[in-house]
Design a protein around this motif. Sequence first.
Motif, PDB file in Angstrom:
ATOM      1  N   GLY A   6      46.162  51.676  47.244  1.00 39.61           N
ATOM      2  CA  GLY A   6      45.841  51.989  48.622  1.00 39.61           C
ATOM      3  C   GLY A   6      44.436  52.495  48.879  1.00 39.61           C
ATOM      4  O   GLY A   6      44.116  52.923  49.985  1.00 39.61           O
ATOM      5  N   ASN A   7      43.571  52.457  47.878  1.00 38.59           N
ATOM      6  CA  ASN A   7      42.208  52.958  48.055  1.00 38.59           C
ATOM      7  C   ASN A   7      41.329  51.990  48.846  1.00 38.59           C
ATOM      8  O   ASN A   7      40.273  52.360  49.310  1.00 38.59           O
ATOM      9  CB  ASN A   7      41.575  53.258  46.691  1.00 38.59           C
ATOM     10  N   PHE A   8      41.781  50.750  49.003  1.00 41.10           N
ATOM     11  CA  PHE A   8      41.010  49.747  49.722  1.00 41.10           C
ATOM     12  C   PHE A   8      41.702  49.406  51.033  1.00 41.10           C
ATOM     13  O   PHE A   8      42.920  49.237  51.071  1.00 41.10           O
ATOM     14  CB  PHE A   8      40.845  48.482  48.873  1.00 41.10           C
ATOM     15  N   SER A   9      40.908  49.284  52.105  1.00 37.21           N
ATOM     16  CA  SER A   9      41.486  48.894  53.395  1.00 37.21           C
ATOM     17  C   SER A   9      41.762  47.392  53.438  1.00 37.21           C
ATOM     18  O   SER A   9      42.678  46.936  54.123  1.00 37.21           O
ATOM     19  CB  SER A   9      40.547  49.281  54.542  1.00 37.21           C
ATOM     20  N   HIS A  10      40.948  46.629  52.702  1.00 34.02           N
ATOM     21  CA  HIS A  10      41.072  45.176  52.670  1.00 34.02           C
ATOM     22  C   HIS A  10      40.813  44.676  51.246  1.00 34.02           C
ATOM     23  O   HIS A  10      39.941  45.206  50.557  1.00 34.02           O
ATOM     24  CB  HIS A  10      40.056  44.510  53.603  1.00 34.02           C
ATOM     25  N   ILE A  11      41.559  43.662  50.858  1.00 28.35           N
ATOM     26  CA  ILE A  11      41.334  42.990  49.573  1.00 28.35           C
ATOM     27  C   ILE A  11      41.272  41.503  49.872  1.00 28.35           C
ATOM     28  O   ILE A  11      42.126  40.970  50.582  1.00 28.35           O
ATOM     29  CB  ILE A  11      42.444  43.288  48.552  1.00 28.35           C
ATOM     30  N   THR A  12      40.249  40.852  49.345  1.00 26.67           N
ATOM     31  CA  THR A  12      40.110  39.424  49.551  1.00 26.67           C
ATOM     32  C   THR A  12      39.614  38.750  48.282  1.00 26.67           C
ATOM     33  O   THR A  12      39.152  39.423  47.349  1.00 26.67           O
ATOM     34  CB  THR A  12      39.157  39.129  50.744  1.00 26.67           C
ATOM     35  N   GLY A  13      39.707  37.463  48.271  1.00 28.30           N
ATOM     36  CA  GLY A  13      39.192  36.672  47.156  1.00 28.30           C
ATOM     37  C   GLY A  13      39.182  35.213  47.571  1.00 28.30           C
ATOM     38  O   GLY A  13      40.034  34.782  48.341  1.00 28.30           O
ATOM     39  N   ARG A  14      38.216  34.480  47.073  1.00 24.82           N
ATOM     40  CA  ARG A  14      38.108  33.044  47.343  1.00 24.82           C
ATOM     41  C   ARG A  14      38.153  32.299  46.022  1.00 24.82           C
ATOM     42  O   ARG A  14      37.406  32.616  45.113  1.00 24.82           O
ATOM     43  CB  ARG A  14      36.768  32.710  48.020  1.00 24.82           C
ATOM     44  N   ALA A  15      39.010  31.312  45.952  1.00 25.57           N
ATOM     45  CA  ALA A  15      39.088  30.434  44.775  1.00 25.57           C
ATOM     46  C   ALA A  15      39.324  31.205  43.483  1.00 25.57           C
ATOM     47  O   ALA A  15      38.814  30.846  42.428  1.00 25.57           O
ATOM     48  CB  ALA A  15      37.822  29.578  44.667  1.00 25.57           C
ATOM     49  N   VAL A  16      40.097  32.291  43.574  1.00 30.13           N
ATOM     50  CA  VAL A  16      40.404  33.090  42.391  1.00 30.13           C
ATOM     51  C   VAL A  16      41.679  32.576  41.742  1.00 30.13           C
ATOM     52  O   VAL A  16      41.742  32.391  40.529  1.00 30.13           O
ATOM     53  CB  VAL A  16      40.564  34.591  42.759  1.00 30.13           C
ATOM     54  N   ALA A  17      42.704  32.366  42.558  1.00 28.84           N
ATOM     55  CA  ALA A  17      44.007  31.914  42.073  1.00 28.84           C
ATOM     56  C   ALA A  17      44.793  31.402  43.267  1.00 28.84           C
ATOM     57  O   ALA A  17      44.397  31.628  44.422  1.00 28.84           O
ATOM     58  CB  ALA A  17      44.744  33.074  41.404  1.00 28.84           C
ATOM     59  N   ASP A  18      45.921  30.741  42.992  1.00 25.35           N
ATOM     60  CA  ASP A  18      46.762  30.337  44.115  1.00 25.35           C
ATOM     61  C   ASP A  18      47.336  31.593  44.772  1.00 25.35           C
ATOM     62  O   ASP A  18      47.304  32.681  44.184  1.00 25.35           O
ATOM     63  CB  ASP A  18      47.867  29.383  43.643  1.00 25.35           C
ATOM     64  N   ALA A  19      47.826  31.466  45.983  1.00 21.88           N
ATOM     65  CA  ALA A  19      48.249  32.631  46.774  1.00 21.88           C
ATOM     66  C   ALA A  19      49.269  33.517  46.052  1.00 21.88           C
ATOM     67  O   ALA A  19      49.056  34.738  45.960  1.00 21.88           O
ATOM     68  CB  ALA A  19      48.772  32.191  48.134  1.00 21.88           C
ATOM     69  N   PRO A  20      50.363  32.984  45.508  1.00 18.77           N
ATOM     70  CA  PRO A  20      51.328  33.874  44.831  1.00 18.77           C
ATOM     71  C   PRO A  20      50.719  34.618  43.631  1.00 18.77           C
ATOM     72  O   PRO A  20      50.962  35.808  43.439  1.00 18.77           O
ATOM     73  CB  PRO A  20      52.447  32.931  44.382  1.00 18.77           C
ATOM     74  N   SER A  21      49.887  33.924  42.852  1.00 16.88           N
ATOM     75  CA  SER A  21      49.255  34.566  41.689  1.00 16.88           C
ATOM     76  C   SER A  21      48.266  35.641  42.120  1.00 16.88           C
ATOM     77  O   SER A  21      48.203  36.719  41.513  1.00 16.88           O
ATOM     78  CB  SER A  21      48.523  33.531  40.832  1.00 16.88           C
ATOM     79  N   PHE A  22      47.499  35.369  43.179  1.00 13.27           N
ATOM     80  CA  PHE A  22      46.534  36.352  43.672  1.00 13.27           C
ATOM     81  C   PHE A  22      47.263  37.599  44.168  1.00 13.27           C
ATOM     82  O   PHE A  22      46.856  38.727  43.867  1.00 13.27           O
ATOM     83  CB  PHE A  22      45.666  35.756  44.789  1.00 13.27           C
ATOM     84  N   LEU A  23      48.330  37.413  44.922  1.00 17.98           N
ATOM     85  CA  LEU A  23      49.086  38.561  45.441  1.00 17.98           C
ATOM     86  C   LEU A  23      49.665  39.400  44.307  1.00 17.98           C
ATOM     87  O   LEU A  23      49.637  40.634  44.358  1.00 17.98           O
ATOM     88  CB  LEU A  23      50.184  38.095  46.395  1.00 17.98           C
ATOM     89  N   GLN A  24      50.148  38.749  43.278  1.00 18.79           N
ATOM     90  CA  GLN A  24      50.664  39.462  42.112  1.00 18.79           C
ATOM     91  C   GLN A  24      49.532  40.205  41.402  1.00 18.79           C
ATOM     92  O   GLN A  24      49.690  41.340  40.971  1.00 18.79           O
ATOM     93  CB  GLN A  24      51.344  38.479  41.157  1.00 18.79           C
ATOM     94  N   MET A  25      48.371  39.581  41.324  1.00 18.88           N
ATOM     95  CA  MET A  25      47.207  40.154  40.652  1.00 18.88           C
ATOM     96  C   MET A  25      46.751  41.453  41.325  1.00 18.88           C
ATOM     97  O   MET A  25      46.361  42.397  40.654  1.00 18.88           O
ATOM     98  CB  MET A  25      46.068  39.117  40.690  1.00 18.88           C
ATOM     99  N   VAL A  26      46.788  41.506  42.658  1.00 18.75           N
ATOM    100  CA  VAL A  26      46.262  42.668  43.375  1.00 18.75           C
ATOM    101  C   VAL A  26      47.343  43.655  43.824  1.00 18.75           C
ATOM    102  O   VAL A  26      47.029  44.707  44.370  1.00 18.75           O
ATOM    103  CB  VAL A  26      45.417  42.239  44.602  1.00 18.75           C
ATOM    104  N   GLU A  27      48.585  43.348  43.565  1.00 23.91           N
ATOM    105  CA  GLU A  27      49.703  44.165  44.063  1.00 23.91           C
ATOM    106  C   GLU A  27      49.568  45.648  43.728  1.00 23.91           C
ATOM    107  O   GLU A  27      49.832  46.518  44.557  1.00 23.91           O
ATOM    108  CB  GLU A  27      51.029  43.629  43.521  1.00 23.91           C
ATOM    109  N   ALA A  28      49.117  45.965  42.534  1.00 20.21           N
ATOM    110  CA  ALA A  28      48.998  47.367  42.115  1.00 20.21           C
ATOM    111  C   ALA A  28      47.906  48.118  42.881  1.00 20.21           C
ATOM    112  O   ALA A  28      47.860  49.344  42.853  1.00 20.21           O
ATOM    113  CB  ALA A  28      48.729  47.452  40.613  1.00 20.21           C
ATOM    114  N   LEU A  29      47.031  47.399  43.586  1.00 18.75           N
ATOM    115  CA  LEU A  29      45.940  48.029  44.333  1.00 18.75           C
ATOM    116  C   LEU A  29      46.247  48.162  45.821  1.00 18.75           C
ATOM    117  O   LEU A  29      45.504  48.803  46.555  1.00 18.75           O
ATOM    118  CB  LEU A  29      44.652  47.210  44.169  1.00 18.75           C
ATOM    119  N   VAL A  30      47.321  47.546  46.249  1.00 15.68           N
ATOM    120  CA  VAL A  30      47.641  47.485  47.669  1.00 15.68           C
ATOM    121  C   VAL A  30      48.469  48.694  48.086  1.00 15.68           C
ATOM    122  O   VAL A  30      49.472  49.022  47.468  1.00 15.68           O
ATOM    123  CB  VAL A  30      48.415  46.180  47.988  1.00 15.68           C
TER     124      VAL A  30
END
Length: 192
Positions: A145-169
């Motif tokens: 929760g330290n970030f108000s927004h998390i984004t990424g372009r061409a990092v991974a497909d949507a489900p993988s990206f969401l799993q990747m950043v879940e611990a930061l959300v």
Amino acid sequence: MKTEELLQKGAATLGVPLTAEQIGQLAQYLKELLRWMRRINLVAKESSPEEIIDRHFLDSLALVPLLPKGKLQNTIRLLDVGSGAGFPGLVLALVLPQANFYLLEPRQKRAIFLRHIVRMLKLKNVEVVCERVETLYEKKDGTKGNFSHITGRAVADAPSFLQMVEALVGRETEVVLFLVQEKIVSFLVLLW
């Protein structure tokens, strides 16, 4: 058409007003990107300056309307995962000077490029972090929760990206995903 004109017209089409100084900074950024592309892989080597403006700079600027405006701009703490050549984080930092941006890029050469651009443009609202997203989980700045927004372009497909950043959300974090289908860019904004 000149670089400055393309940036001005493209941003206006998106409803993102740019100052002459911001247009100049974006033009400098593009010039430096083209110079560095001869040595390291930052964007597709066959890309023309016009394509880079359209596919990278303007796509990044398309996020501006999704972010807080005016006095609320200083509440933005955006983490750009896999920042690469700085899209969208570095472009957003240029046009949203009151917000704070963290460019996460695990590849050393690209992180060096990002730091060079930050220094060259004298950006005080950007921090370049040369690490993988997984290493942020244990750090103070990477707490949930330290970030108000998390984004990424061409990092991974949507489900993988969401799993990747879940611990930061956290509860107030918005995750903004770039979705490209047949050269049409759209965004998916998710709240946990």
